[in-house]
Scaffold this motif. Structure first.
Motif, PDB file in Angstrom:
ATOM      1  N   ARG A 184       0.839  -1.210   0.000  1.00  0.00           N
ATOM      2  CA  ARG A 184       0.000   0.000   0.000  1.00  0.00           C
ATOM      3  C   ARG A 184       0.870   1.254   0.000  1.00  0.00           C
ATOM      4  N   ASN A 185       1.959   1.229   0.747  1.00  0.00           N
ATOM      5  CA  ASN A 185       2.869   2.364   0.766  1.00  0.00           C
ATOM      6  C   ASN A 185       3.544   2.545  -0.588  1.00  0.00           C
ATOM      7  N   LEU A 186       3.913   1.444  -1.231  1.00  0.00           N
ATOM      8  CA  LEU A 186       4.546   1.509  -2.542  1.00  0.00           C
ATOM      9  C   LEU A 186       3.600   2.118  -3.573  1.00  0.00           C
ATOM     10  N   VAL A 187       2.338   1.723  -3.530  1.00  0.00           N
ATOM     11  CA  VAL A 187       1.340   2.261  -4.464  1.00  0.00           C
ATOM     12  C   VAL A 187       1.216   3.779  -4.320  1.00  0.00           C
ATOM     13  N   VAL A 188       1.227   4.240  -3.082  1.00  0.00           N
ATOM     14  CA  VAL A 188       1.050   5.682  -2.819  1.00  0.00           C
ATOM     15  C   VAL A 188       2.310   6.470  -3.142  1.00  0.00           C
ATOM     16  N   THR A 189       3.443   6.032  -2.598  1.00  0.00           N
ATOM     17  CA  THR A 189       4.676   6.806  -2.760  1.00  0.00           C
ATOM     18  C   THR A 189       5.165   6.837  -4.202  1.00  0.00           C
ATOM     19  N   GLU A 190       4.945   5.761  -4.939  1.00  0.00           N
ATOM     20  CA  GLU A 190       5.383   5.716  -6.334  1.00  0.00           C
ATOM     21  C   GLU A 190       4.305   6.196  -7.302  1.00  0.00           C
ATOM     22  N   ARG A 191       3.109   6.474  -6.777  1.00  0.00           N
ATOM     23  CA  ARG A 191       2.003   7.033  -7.571  1.00  0.00           C
ATOM     24  C   ARG A 191       1.657   6.154  -8.774  1.00  0.00           C
ATOM     25  N   VAL A 192       1.498   4.854  -8.488  1.00  0.00           N
ATOM     26  CA  VAL A 192       1.194   3.914  -9.571  1.00  0.00           C
ATOM     27  C   VAL A 192      -0.273   3.482  -9.576  1.00  0.00           C
ATOM     28  N   GLY A 193      -1.077   4.013  -8.678  1.00  0.00           N
ATOM     29  CA  GLY A 193      -2.478   3.624  -8.631  1.00  0.00           C
ATOM     30  C   GLY A 193      -3.137   4.042  -7.343  1.00  0.00           C
TER      31      GLY A 193
END
Length: 416
Positions: free
Chosen positions: A345-354
């Motif tokens: 969930r953090n990866l999705v938000v920080t990398e702005r992929v979805g």
């Protein structure tokens, strides 16, 4: 000339030869280790987990690698979770012990063992052998057993008793590690919360091969006929207890009833829940197409042709960054994630992929799909970010070098 270090890579689940189903993490690792100058044995089961069938272990297809493929006999099973599988893994573990003991008396014993967990009892046998031989043992944490089993069977007291051997074998394995590799930060940290000593840990996502993905997508692109007005939302993977596809099917029905006529949900894959999901889709008249299992190269083309990709997990699912995430990111499409893993969930938000959506909430999932459908520039931006992230952290040809480097350090430390 120095004799190369001899390494055993042990996994019960790998796609080899001409097989069409299965994971290739350990195949890639064995190839890269061999290319780095190691003498590698890839030890695996005679039983092909995804096909639920015995391999023809004498086939020439298994002898075409720059490493040896060594099979251990396993009787096999018909379902992913049943007593036959427990017995099958138990026999595989015993046969692995025999194999390792035979190697011990050979002309060149192993210098290091690298082993997947689960199965927990197979990993324990490998760890105990490494400890007796005083050689480094590296565990690669790909799933959490028995935690994942409770998704299917969580009966107070009964489950605890039934799963006790799995928990015991995990503790025994982790106590003996020289280093830990995890397919996510969460998985890499798990052994230390159980029993692992203070050793080095490395996170290497399962990822994928960028060139293979792109080549497959390009080769099969002409086979996919997508109407210009269609909006495709796609899930690829297993249709099983951990994956919340009923919510996706229901969300599709909601959107159709709201007038989203161009929407199609594509489900690429197979599993035990397929018939019940098809019945639900028929009952709701939901715009869902079940495409069944497709070879990896063709699956890549379907992902690239889609507009949005969904990582759909139930709320209690223990999975972290699962195999499909790398493929989703390589496709360069925005992702909706319903998994509860804090790391993903953090990866999705920080990398702005979805976007992250709370699992099992049909209305929120429907709203998120509609939001992405209404904003093409946002989809393009997220898709570009996804591809950049894939190339940076999910391309095996680069990321798996961290495992080779870890093995080098352990062998050099052992030699000092």
């Amino acid at each position: 000339m120095d004799t190369p270090h001899r390494i055993a890579v042990i996994t019960m689940g790998v796609k080899l030869g001409d097989e069409t189903k299965g994971y290739t993490r350990f195949l890639t690792l064995a190839e890269q280790l061999a290319a780095s100058g190691f003498d590698v044995d890839l030890i695996t089961s005679s039983f092909q987990h995804w096909e639920k069938a015995q391999r023809d272990t004498a086939s020439i297809a298994y002898s075409r690698y720059p490493f040896r493929v060594v099979f251990i006999e396993e009787p096999g099973y018909e379902r992913n979770i049943d007593l036959k599988r427990v017995r099958s893994h138990s026999i595989a573990a015993k046969n692995l012990r025999i194999l390792l003991e035979a190697n011990r008396t050979g002309t060149k014993p192993y210098d290091l063992i690298y082993c997947e967990i689960p199965p927990n009892n197979v990993a324990r046998i490998a760890a105990e052998h490494a400890a007796r031989e005083n050689i480094p043992f590296v565990v690669d944490v790909n799933d959490l057993w028995p935690e994942a089993m409770r998704m299917v069977m969580d009966i107070p007291l009964v489950s605890s008793v039934l799963f006790y051997p799995l928990a015991r074998d995990a503790r025994s394995t982790y106590r003996l590690v020289s280093a830990v590799v995890g397919t996510s930060d969460e998985y890499a940290a798990h052994p230390f919360a159980i029993s692992a000593p203070d050793v080095e840990r490395v996170t290497v996502y399962v990822g994928g091969d960028k060139q293979a993905f792109d080549a497959g997508a390009q080769a099969h692109a002409s086979q996919i006929d997508k109407p210009a007005s269609a909006f495709w939302v796609t899930y690829a993977g297993t249709l099983g207890a951990s994956y919340d596809l009923a919510t996706l099917v229901t969300a599709a029905s909601i959107l159709k009833n709201q007038g989203f006529d161009s929407l199609r949900i594509l489900i690429v894959g197979d599993g035990p829940d397929r018939s019940s999901l098809q019945a639900l889709a028929e009952q709701l008249a939901a715009p869902v197409d079940f495409l069944g299992y497709r070879p990896y190269e063709e699956m890549a083309a379907w992902l690239v042709a889609s507009d949005v990709l969904v990582n759909s997990l139930v709320r209690k699912a223990p999975q972290s960054i699962v195999n499909k995430i790398g493929d989703y990111l390589f496709a360069g499409r925005p992702m909706i994630n319903t998994g509860s893993s804090a790391e993903l969930r953090n990866l999705v938000v920080t990398e702005r992929v979805g976007f992250n959506v709370v699992a099992e909430d049909t209305n929120l999932l429907a709203e998120c799909i509609q939001r992405l459908a209404d904003d093409p520039p946002m989809r393009i931006s997220m898709g570009l970010a996804a591809r950049i992230l894939a190339e940076k952290r999910f391309d095996r040809t680069c990321s798996y070098q961290a495992i080779t480097d870890l093995i080098d350090r352990l062998l050099k430390s052992k030699g000092e």
